[in-house]
Design a protein around this motif. Structure first.
Motif, PDB file in Angstrom:
ATOM      1  N   LYS A 167      -4.544   1.573  -1.475  1.00  0.00           N
ATOM      2  CA  LYS A 167      -4.231   0.436  -1.980  1.00  0.00           C
ATOM      3  C   LYS A 167      -4.650   0.436  -3.638  1.00  0.00           C
ATOM      4  O   LYS A 167      -4.367  -0.687  -4.157  1.00  0.00           O
ATOM      5  N   HIS A 191       0.851  -1.207   0.094  1.00  0.00           N
ATOM      6  CA  HIS A 191       0.018   0.044   0.009  1.00  0.00           C
ATOM      7  C   HIS A 191       1.028   1.129   0.122  1.00  0.00           C
ATOM      8  O   HIS A 191       2.060   1.016  -0.018  1.00  0.00           O
ATOM      9  N   LYS A 237      -4.282   4.199   4.516  1.00  0.00           N
ATOM     10  CA  LYS A 237      -3.253   3.314   3.578  1.00  0.00           C
ATOM     11  C   LYS A 237      -4.009   3.019   2.390  1.00  0.00           C
ATOM     12  O   LYS A 237      -5.159   2.893   2.371  1.00  0.00           O
TER      13      LYS A 237
END
Length: 198
Positions: free
Chosen positions: A172, A95, A170
């Protein structure tokens, strides 16, 4: 003035000072020479110098923020990630987080942020980030600021101000994203970054 008001500065009527206080040597005029003779600091000058110091300090922080904003204005930080074969827009494995952006800024652009300077990532891709003007980008960043403060206020409040820290977001998925860099003095600088396929 002697007695109770010694060392203090008071505003009195001109006639009262001229006809009573000064002739009886109960007071002196508030001039720089008299302050020097008495060993006192002129409160107006002290206040003015204090404000000047604060403005100079804020001025340095503002100049640093403007320099960084101008430097990052037309730049995209590129983050290269592997993708999942089944989902071509998903980074796999891994990520992109604020820690990764901090490292990339340091290596690629030679910008080392201080520990108190934070990075907050908008977790959704931004369509048309290339064509956004500066005002639209700052509006987007300010809306992020409200989201971040709402998340922080939802936590437990112990009365002690929390130390500033990077966000836990995060990212992704591939795409164009924006992050907010908060500098000393509370100045905010936008950072555009793109997550691309390796």
């Amino acid at each position: 003035m002697r007695g109770v008001y010694a060392g203090e500065v008071h505003n009195v009527a001109a006639g009262y000072a001229r006809n009573y206080l000064i002739p009886k040597k109960m007071a002196v005029y508030a001039t720089p020479l008299n302050f020097e003779r008495c060993g006192l600091v002129d409160p107006l000058i002290a206040e003015r110098e204090g404000k000047k110091a604060v403005v100079e300090e804020m001025g340095e922080d503002l100049k640093a923020a403007d320099r960084l904003k101008k430097y990052l204005k037309n730049k995209f930080v590129r983050m290269i990630r592997n993708v999942d074969l089944n989902t071509p827009n998903l980074c796999h494995p891994g990520h992109v987080s604020a820690k990764h952006l901090r490292q990339k800024l340091s290596k690629q652009l030679k910008i080392d942020l201080e520990p108190h300077e934070t990075i907050h990532i908008r977790n959704e891709p931004v369509a048309g980030l290339d064509e956004m003007d500066e005002k639209e980008l700052m509006d987007l960043i300010m809306s992020m600021e409200n989201d971040v403060s709402a998340q922080k206020s939802g936590g437990e409040d112990s009365g002690v101000p929390a130390e500033p820290s990077d966000c836990d977001t995060k990212v992704k998925y591939l795409g164009d994203y924006v992050a907010k860099i908060t500098l000393a003095g509370g100045f905010v600088v936008p950072l555009k970054f793109r997550i691309e396929r390796r």
